[in-house]
Each structure stands twice: as C-alpha cells, then as structure tokens.
Design an enzyme around this catalytic site. Structure first.
Site, PDB file in Angstrom:
ATOM      1  CE  LYS A 251      -3.103   2.675   3.062  1.00 50.91           C
ATOM      2  NZ  LYS A 251      -3.954   2.677   4.271  1.00 50.91           N
ATOM      3  CG  ASP A 256      -5.435   7.972   4.639  1.00 50.96           C
ATOM      4  OD1 ASP A 256      -6.367   8.576   4.069  1.00 50.96           O
ATOM      5  OD2 ASP A 256      -5.599   6.992   5.392  1.00 50.96           O
ATOM      6  CE  LYS A 263      -6.365   8.760   8.103  1.00 49.66           C
ATOM      7  NZ  LYS A 263      -7.017   7.695   8.877  1.00 49.66           N
ATOM      8  CG  ASP A 274      -1.788   5.356   5.006  1.00 50.04           C
ATOM      9  OD1 ASP A 274      -1.622   4.307   5.671  1.00 50.04           O
ATOM     10  OD2 ASP A 274      -2.875   5.677   4.488  1.00 50.04           O
ATOM     11  CG  ASP A 333      -9.735   7.548   6.854  1.00 43.54           C
ATOM     12  OD1 ASP A 333      -8.680   7.491   6.189  1.00 43.54           O
ATOM     13  OD2 ASP A 333      -9.775   7.772   8.083  1.00 43.54           O
ATOM     14  CD  GLU A 335      -6.595   5.230   2.635  1.00 42.91           C
ATOM     15  OE1 GLU A 335      -7.555   5.300   3.438  1.00 42.91           O
ATOM     16  OE2 GLU A 335      -5.426   5.032   3.005  1.00 42.91           O
ATOM     17  NE  ARG A 337     -10.636  -1.247   4.126  1.00 41.66           N
ATOM     18  CZ  ARG A 337     -11.192  -1.420   5.319  1.00 41.66           C
ATOM     19  NH1 ARG A 337     -12.341  -2.048   5.440  1.00 41.66           N
ATOM     20  NH2 ARG A 337     -10.585  -0.988   6.401  1.00 41.66           N
TER      21      ARG A 337
HETATM   22  N1  BES Z   1      -4.079   4.623   6.979  1.00 45.34           N
HETATM   23  C1  BES Z   1      -5.184   4.353   7.803  1.00 45.34           C
HETATM   24  C2  BES Z   1      -4.870   3.366   8.924  1.00 45.34           C
HETATM   25  C3  BES Z   1      -3.901   3.818   9.974  1.00 45.34           C
HETATM   26  C4  BES Z   1      -4.353   4.371  11.140  1.00 45.34           C
HETATM   27  C5  BES Z   1      -2.557   3.614   9.819  1.00 45.34           C
HETATM   28  C6  BES Z   1      -3.482   4.745  12.131  1.00 45.34           C
HETATM   29  C7  BES Z   1      -1.673   3.984  10.810  1.00 45.34           C
HETATM   30  C8  BES Z   1      -2.125   4.542  11.966  1.00 45.34           C
HETATM   31  C9  BES Z   1      -6.325   3.764   6.973  1.00 45.34           C
HETATM   32  O1  BES Z   1      -6.396   4.203   5.683  1.00 45.34           O
HETATM   33  C10 BES Z   1      -7.584   4.160   7.651  1.00 45.34           C
HETATM   34  O2  BES Z   1      -7.859   5.315   7.698  1.00 45.34           O
HETATM   35  N2  BES Z   1      -8.323   3.176   8.141  1.00 45.34           N
HETATM   36  C11 BES Z   1      -9.537   3.432   8.814  1.00 45.34           C
HETATM   37  C12 BES Z   1     -10.514   2.411   8.347  1.00 45.34           C
HETATM   38  C13 BES Z   1     -11.922   2.659   8.818  1.00 45.34           C
HETATM   39  C14 BES Z   1     -12.467   3.909   8.137  1.00 45.34           C
HETATM   40  C15 BES Z   1     -12.760   1.473   8.494  1.00 45.34           C
HETATM   41  C16 BES Z   1      -9.271   3.310  10.312  1.00 45.34           C
HETATM   42  O3  BES Z   1      -8.515   2.456  10.716  1.00 45.34           O
HETATM   43  O4  BES Z   1      -9.825   4.121  11.048  1.00 45.34           O
HETATM   44 ZN    ZN Z   2      -4.652   4.831   4.837  1.00 46.26          ZN
HETATM   45 MN    MN Z   3      -7.501   6.006   5.513  1.00 46.89          MN
END
Ligand code: BES
Ligand code: ZN
Ligand code: MN
Length: 487
Positions: A251, A256, A263, A274, A333, A335, A337
């Site tokens: 990824k 992000d 966020k 990210d 968010d 994203e 996947r």
């Molecule tokens: N890049 C983030 C995940 C992340 C969070 C990485 C904290 C490192 C530290 C990912 O893209 C994300 O935002 N995931 C969301 C998914 C949710 C919306 C289902 C998350 O984990 O909140």
């Molecule tokens: Zn992300």
């Molecule tokens: Mn995200």
C-alpha cells in the site's frame, strides 16, 4: 559508517565483551597489563558487572595504543541474535559522538559478530535530508566500526546478507520519513526507477494505463488528488528460469487525509507514513538485488494520494474494481483496501504467483489490538503464515496471526453493490483483511500483513530504532525469501 572485519586491532577506541562472570576476555589482557590493570579494575566498580546493557568507559593512559577502552556487558547467558544486535546498536550509539573516528570490538563468534555489526549498522541510520542547521557537534564522529575476530572471513560472509537486508531497512526508513510534499506518487515512482541501477527490472504505469486495465478502485482513491496515481512494478528474477515468482504487494498511500471522510487534524501528519507497506516492498527489492538473491520476486506498489476535493470519491459512490466486483464506498478513509484490491488483481492477472504477501498500514484497529510490537498477519494458508511468523521471529520483526472467516466476511455486505468498503466497528482489521481476500483467486496462497502499528516507532524502542520510521518489512521479507525460495 563503514563496518569491517579484521583480525588485527588499531583504533582509537577498543571495546571488549564482558559477561557476568566478571572475567576480562583474553583479548584485553595485554592492554590491561599495559594500563596497570585499569580494565580489570573497571569490573565490579561502580555498577558495571557485565550485565546486558551495561557499559564502562576507561580512559587509557598516555602512550597506550588506543585512547579509550569500553567494556560492554553481555549478561549471564550468551546473548541471542536480538541481544547481539542490541549490543552493536548500543555500543555504536554510545561512541558515535565521542569525538573519535574508529572503534575496534573484539568478538569470538562469526555469527555473533555479524549480528552485532547489523545492530550497529541499523543504529547508524540518520535522516538529515531536511536539516540545514546541523552543527559539526550534532553529527557523529565515528566513521569506522571494526570487528576484530580470528575468522574475519566467516564473519564477513555472515554479515553480507544481513547488511543487504539492512540496506532495505534504510531505504524503507527514508521513504517513510520523507515529507508528503516531497514523496508523492510521481516522485516516488522516479525513486523506484532509479533502482534499475541495482539490477531490478522496473516498470511504472500511469493513470492512462491503469484506466485501460480497469483499475478504477485504485484510481478512485487518487481522483481527489492533483497528483497522478502510479503503479510501480519491480522484478528481481535471480531464481530458476520459469519458476513462479513470490509477489510482494504494498500500500503506497503517500498521504492519507481520509478524503471526504476527513480525518481529525491532530496527528494527521503521521499519515505521511501511510505508504509504509510499499516502502517495505521497495526496500525488500533492494535487499534482494544487493545480495543477488537466487529467487524470482516481483514487487508491486500502488501509489496514490487520498485527498478531499470537488472531484474526490464520495461516501455512497460505487466503484467497479478491475476484477469486475463492485464496491460501495461507505468511508473514503478506508482507502488502502481500495488500492490493494486492484493491485492484488494485477498480481494474479499478469503473473502466476507462488505466493502473494501484501503489506499495508491498513487499520487503526490493528494498533488497538496488537500495539506497536507485532504486525497483524492474515493468511489463507497455514504454511505460509508459519513461514512468515518464523521469518519475523528470526529477524525481530514480529507478526501475530489473526483469524479470517465467513462470519467476518458477511459484515461487508452492501445494500447496493457486491460489497462495501467497511465492516462496522467490530473486528476492523479482520474485515479489512476479508475485503482483500475477496480479490484472491481460489488456490492462490496469500498473506496480508497489517503494519499500521509497526511502520513507525511509538512507545518503547529497540536500540536500533533511531528514526521515526522503523523500516519494518525488508528484514522479515528478505528472510522469508531466503528461507523458502532459495533452496
Ligand atoms: N491509513 C489508515 C490506517 C492507519 C491508522 C494507519 C493509524 C496507521 C495509523 C487507513 O487508511 C484508515 O484510515 N483506516 C480506517 C478504516 C476505517 C475507516 C474502516 C481506520 O482504521 O480508522
Ligand atoms: Zn490509509
Ligand atoms: Mn484512511
């Protein structure tokens, strides 16, 4: 910093390993005598008893061959690989700014010597790219870390592959540490192209090509950004001709913001990291090239930027992925996947993978579940899961397996499309993995490493974790390749 192995000493600093028996090693006997017993005197005085992590500094008398002696505690039992790396890292850090340039450490065992050297190398990493005001006293003076050992040849041979893996760690750290205005898909792709000099075959696809391939899920993520999305393809074909390649997928979300599902502001700057999964893949490809690995490995990285914009994807949008499966975007968010599903499709459509391992800073939930000391591991294949777990153990990049299953998969049901891109609050890391699994063909061995908790360093650090970015991945993956694809 230069790390070398020789059988003769001649440096400003000499270092000796001392265990808890409190005996000075034989190598130190002459110097001890010449200095009137200063070295043996340092053992048992103050708090130095040879315990792991302890160090004693001895200022040597005028006229000695060296200027300083360092006694390094190794503990009661012989240190394991992690302990040896820690010794190298701590010794380097303790003397890096000493004002002296060269150090000799006496070691008996070639394997131990190689691990100590690895620790020193990992600890000597610096990321000064954006600093313009470093004074000379802010920079390390130590430029030569020499290990004195009878069988220098064996130590050198043992260090070679570890050093190559550490080169991958360095590159992964650099990429993750880089600022998001400096590392965006196109600039990242240019850096990857430079790896052709190392012997990798590199190809970069831009939006026009990705569109033609139908990779609309990945493109959807990038469509809110002015930066063009890119797919990076790196090949190292050092194995048997025609042998199915291992495929690494990363990824590469260069930043992000969350997109329209924005966020919160606090801590958002961390999302420069990210692209940590892609950095692990790119770093590993460099490691493989550096040590001329006898394996066929292909690295694929999906490079995008997730931004809010008038043209960004919305919650409610339905994307048609390259596989033909449709995805209702309920949260922009989630994203990672959306990027990975198309890259995983590409991996299977264009190659015949022996196994696919993807790495991604995919979910905040994995940080809640496992903290900062294990990556989350998901796999449809028990052997593959065991191989990766073992490789992580050997190299100190640990992974912990979590379950997959139809109960979790059903959480991805959508009212409108084949699936939605989030599963709800429960088991967030598992539903993310389930989402990815929907893009894995029957019979393809696949594993997913969620590295959101380990790609950058938070909380208790290993001695060699000297920058924000940990560089997690290349050591584990390089070991996995070495142990499972190279005879
Ligand atoms: N890049 C983030 C995940 C992340 C969070 C990485 C904290 C490192 C530290 C990912 O893209 C994300 O935002 N995931 C969301 C998914 C949710 C919306 C289902 C998350 O984990 O909140
Ligand atoms: Zn992300
Ligand atoms: Mn995200």
């Amino acid at each position: 910093m230069k790390i070398t192995f020789t059988d003769t000493a001649k440096s400003e600093i000499v270092a000796f390993l001392v265990d808890e028996t409190g005996k000075l090693p034989r190598d130190a006997a002459d110097l001890d005598k010449a200095s009137g017993g200063l070295l043996s005197e340092a053992i048992g005085t103050g708090r130095f008893e040879g315990k792991a992590g302890q160090m004693a500094l001895v200022v040597l008398p005028k006229g000695s061959d060296a200027r300083r002696a360092v006694l390094v505690g190794t503990g009661k039992d012989a240190p394991d690989a992690r302990g040896q790396e820690t010794i190298g890292a701590k010794l380097y850090k303790a003397q890096a700014n000493s004002g002296f340039k060269t150090l000799d450490l006496f070691v008996d065992e070639p394997e131990a010597a190689a691990r100590i050297a690895l620790g020193a190398k990992l600890a000597a990493y610096r990321f000064d790219k954006y600093r313009t005001k470093l004074k000379p006293e802010d920079k390390p003076t130590l430029t030569g870390f020499k290990i004195v050992i009878d069988d220098a040849k064996a130590a050198r041979a043992a260090f070679k592959p570890l050093s190559a893996a550490a080169d991958g760690t360095y590159l992964a750290r650099d990429l993750v540490n880089m600022a998001p205005n400096d590392l965006y898909p196109a600039s990242y792709a240019s850096l990857i192209e430079e790896l052709a000099e190392e012997g990798l075959e590199v190809e970069i696809l831009g939006e026009k090509e990705l569109k033609k391939l139908g990779m609309n899920s990945m493109l959807g993520v990038g469509q809110g950004s002015v930066k063009e999305s890119k797919l990076g393809i790196m090949k190292w074909m050092g194995g048997k001709k025609g042998a199915d390649p291992a495929i690494l997928v990363g990824k590469g979300v260069c930043f992000d913001t969350g997109g329209i599902s924005l966020k919160p502001g606090a801590g958002m700057e961390d999302m420069r990291g990210d692209m940590g999964g892609s950095a692990a893949v790119v770093g590993t490809m460099l490691s493989l090239a550096k040590r001329k690995a006898k394996a066929n490995v292909i690295g694929l990285v999906g490079l995008v930027e997730n931004m809010p914009d008038g043209d960004a994807i919305r919650p409610g949008d339905v994307l048609t992925s390259a596989s033909g499966q449709t995805i209702e975007v309920q949260n922009t968010d989630a994203e990672g996947r959306l990027v990975l599903c198309d890259v995983l499709w590409y991996a299977q459509k264009h190659f015949k993978p022996a196994a696919i391992v993807d790495l991604a800073t995919l979910t905040g939930a994995i940080v809640i579940g496992l903290g900062h000391h294990h990556a989350g591991l998901f796999s449809n294949d028990d052997d593959l899961a065991a191989q990766l777990t073992a490789a992580g153990q050997v190299e100190g990049e640990k992974a912990w397996r979590l379950p997959l299953g139809p109960e979790y998969d059903s959480l991805l049901k959508s009212k409108f499309a084949d699936m939605r891109n989030i599963g709800g609050r429960a088991a967030g890391s598992i539903t993310a993995a389930q989402f990815l699994q929907r893009f894995i063909d029957e019979g393809t061995k696949w594993a997913h490493l969620d590295i959101a908790g380990v790609a950058w360093v938070e909380g208790k650090k290993a001695a060699h974790d000297v920058s924000w970015a940990s560089g997690f991945g290349p050591r584990l993956l390089d070991r996995w390749i070495a142990d499972n694809f190279e005879g």
